[in-house]
Design a protein around this motif. Structure first.
Motif, short mmCIF file in Angstrom:
data_model
loop_
_atom_site.label_atom_id
_atom_site.label_comp_id
_atom_site.label_asym_id
_atom_site.label_seq_id
_atom_site.Cartn_x
_atom_site.Cartn_y
_atom_site.Cartn_z
N ARG A 62 9.70 0.34 -6.19
CA ARG A 62 8.83 -0.14 -7.25
C ARG A 62 8.59 -1.64 -7.16
N GLU A 63 9.65 -2.41 -6.96
CA GLU A 63 9.49 -3.87 -6.92
C GLU A 63 8.65 -4.31 -5.73
N ALA A 64 8.89 -3.68 -4.58
CA ALA A 64 8.10 -4.05 -3.39
C ALA A 64 6.63 -3.70 -3.58
N LEU A 65 6.37 -2.54 -4.18
CA LEU A 65 4.98 -2.15 -4.42
C LEU A 65 4.30 -3.09 -5.40
N LEU A 66 5.00 -3.45 -6.48
CA LEU A 66 4.43 -4.36 -7.45
C LEU A 66 4.18 -5.74 -6.84
N PHE A 67 5.10 -6.20 -6.00
CA PHE A 67 4.90 -7.50 -5.33
C PHE A 67 3.68 -7.44 -4.42
N THR A 68 3.50 -6.32 -3.72
CA THR A 68 2.34 -6.16 -2.84
C THR A 68 1.04 -6.14 -3.64
N PHE A 99 -13.58 -13.98 -12.89
CA PHE A 99 -12.51 -12.99 -12.87
C PHE A 99 -11.71 -13.03 -11.58
N ALA A 100 -12.26 -13.61 -10.53
CA ALA A 100 -11.45 -13.81 -9.32
C ALA A 100 -10.29 -14.75 -9.63
N LEU A 101 -10.55 -15.78 -10.44
CA LEU A 101 -9.46 -16.68 -10.86
C LEU A 101 -8.49 -15.97 -11.80
N SER A 102 -9.01 -15.15 -12.70
CA SER A 102 -8.13 -14.40 -13.59
C SER A 102 -7.23 -13.45 -12.81
N ASN A 103 -7.81 -12.76 -11.83
CA ASN A 103 -7.00 -11.86 -11.01
C ASN A 103 -5.95 -12.62 -10.21
N ALA A 104 -6.30 -13.82 -9.75
CA ALA A 104 -5.32 -14.63 -9.02
C ALA A 104 -4.15 -15.01 -9.92
N ARG A 105 -4.43 -15.36 -11.16
CA ARG A 105 -3.35 -15.69 -12.10
C ARG A 105 -2.49 -14.47 -12.39
N ILE A 106 -3.12 -13.31 -12.58
CA ILE A 106 -2.35 -12.08 -12.84
C ILE A 106 -1.46 -11.76 -11.64
N GLY A 107 -2.04 -11.83 -10.44
CA GLY A 107 -1.24 -11.54 -9.24
C GLY A 107 -0.10 -12.51 -9.06
N ALA A 108 -0.34 -13.79 -9.34
CA ALA A 108 0.74 -14.79 -9.22
C ALA A 108 1.86 -14.51 -10.21
N GLN A 109 1.50 -14.12 -11.43
CA GLN A 109 2.53 -13.80 -12.42
C GLN A 109 3.36 -12.60 -11.98
N VAL A 110 2.71 -11.58 -11.44
CA VAL A 110 3.45 -10.39 -10.99
C VAL A 110 4.37 -10.74 -9.83
N MET A 111 3.89 -11.53 -8.89
CA MET A 111 4.71 -11.91 -7.74
C MET A 111 5.93 -12.73 -8.18
N GLU A 113 8.50 -10.39 -10.05
CA GLU A 113 9.26 -9.50 -9.16
C GLU A 113 10.22 -10.27 -8.29
N CYS A 114 9.84 -11.46 -7.84
CA CYS A 114 10.77 -12.28 -7.05
C CYS A 114 11.97 -12.71 -7.89
N CYS A 115 11.72 -13.09 -9.13
CA CYS A 115 12.83 -13.48 -9.99
C CYS A 115 13.76 -12.31 -10.25
N ASP A 116 13.21 -11.13 -10.49
CA ASP A 116 14.05 -9.96 -10.71
C ASP A 116 14.86 -9.62 -9.46
N PHE A 117 14.26 -9.76 -8.30
CA PHE A 117 14.96 -9.46 -7.05
C PHE A 117 16.13 -10.42 -6.82
N PHE A 118 15.87 -11.72 -6.96
CA PHE A 118 16.94 -12.70 -6.73
C PHE A 118 18.00 -12.64 -7.82
#
Length: 277
Positions: free
Chosen positions: A19-25, A248-260, A263-268
């Motif tokens: 799940r975490e790897a898929l969400l990060f992707t 919305f390209a900028l909005s999607n970039a912000r959403i993707g950055a938040q998800v990444m 998930e990185c914080c949860d992994f570490f």
């Protein structure tokens, strides 16, 4: 429906360890390729939070109705003695002459002051007619319930789409009640409509008297207004799509950055390499 549900549950269990790897992707795709998914990311984000529950309940109710229809088709009679739709239709047609006889008997009873045997025990016929009417009412109300389910799903999808538009503007700091496309289209229409009217007036002023008279005709003015509105709406929609694709390209970039980042914080944190406070 049962097989689809089983397959979905098996797929969910199989992908759960990843799940975490898929969400990060998915977050990376949204961050770096969000311009290729202008509306999809925002819509599915809003739909998963608001509309998915409505769709699940509608699917569950549809499955129950499908199973009930299968059970009804497998046996000629429902539980409790309720006839099938075909039997109910035949019983309803047969009850019409009987009701006519009851009416005639009742009228003769009023005139003669006696109660004939035909009217003394009408319960059997009434019971049969009641069962027939119950089956017909149940069958006729089924399409209405299906239409209601479809309306609920449609309303949930439209609400999710509206929420996605507001979220896209909110991620850009424009507020929670701002729709970028509507604002752009409205401003374009406000600017374009007077300009087109002035252009038409200037063009007709240089034409022959017949053209000027046609311009003053009420029916011609109505069709001209419709044409101007159509042109303005088309230009407004094109401008709204152009602006939304960039915004919305900028909005999607912000959403993707938040998800990444999440998930990185949860992994570490799970590896004891990071302490979250």
């Amino acid at each position: 429906l049962d097989s689809l549900e089983t397959t979905a549950l098996k797929s969910k269990e199989a992908l759960k360890p990843y799940r975490e790897a898929l969400l990060f992707t998915l977050g990376a795709l949204a961050c770096f390729y969000g311009r290729r998914f202008t509306y999809s990311i925002l819509f599915w984000r809003a739909f998963s939070a608001n509309g998915w529950g409505v769709v699940r309940r509608a699917a569950a109710e549809l499955r129950q109705r499908y199973r009930a229809a299968q059970a009804a088709a497998a046996q000629p009679l429902f539980l409790g003695g309720l006839p099938s739709v075909q039997d109910a239709s035949a019983a309803a047609r047969g009850a019409v002459p009987w009701l006519q006889t009851v009416q005639d008997t009742y009228q003769s009873t009023q005139r003669a002051g006696t109660v004939p045997s035909e009217a003394a025990t009408p319960q059997d016929g009434l019971a049969a007619a009641t069962r027939a009417g119950s089956a017909l009412v149940a069958a006729s109300s089924e399409p209405e319930k299906l239409v209601e389910l479809w309306r609920n799903v449609y309303a949930a999808v439209m609400a999710s789409l509206s929420t996605a538009m507001f979220d896209g503007a909110n991620f850009l700091g424009m507020g929670t009640n701002t729709n970028i496309g509507d604002a752009v289209s409205r401003n374009v229409n406000r600017v374009m409509a007077p300009w087109l009217h002035s252009l038409i007036d200037a063009a007709t002023a240089r034409c022959r008297p017949e053209v000027r008279q046609l311009r003053e005709d009420p029916s011609a003015q109505k069709w001209m207004e419709l044409a101007v509105d159509g042109v303005c709406n088309s230009i407004g929609i094109a401008a709204a799509v152009f602006v939304e694709a960039r915004a919305f390209a900028l909005s999607n970039a912000r959403i993707g950055a938040q998800v990444m980042v999440r998930e990185c914080c949860d992994f570490f944190a799970r590896k004891d390499m990071l302490v979250l406070t």
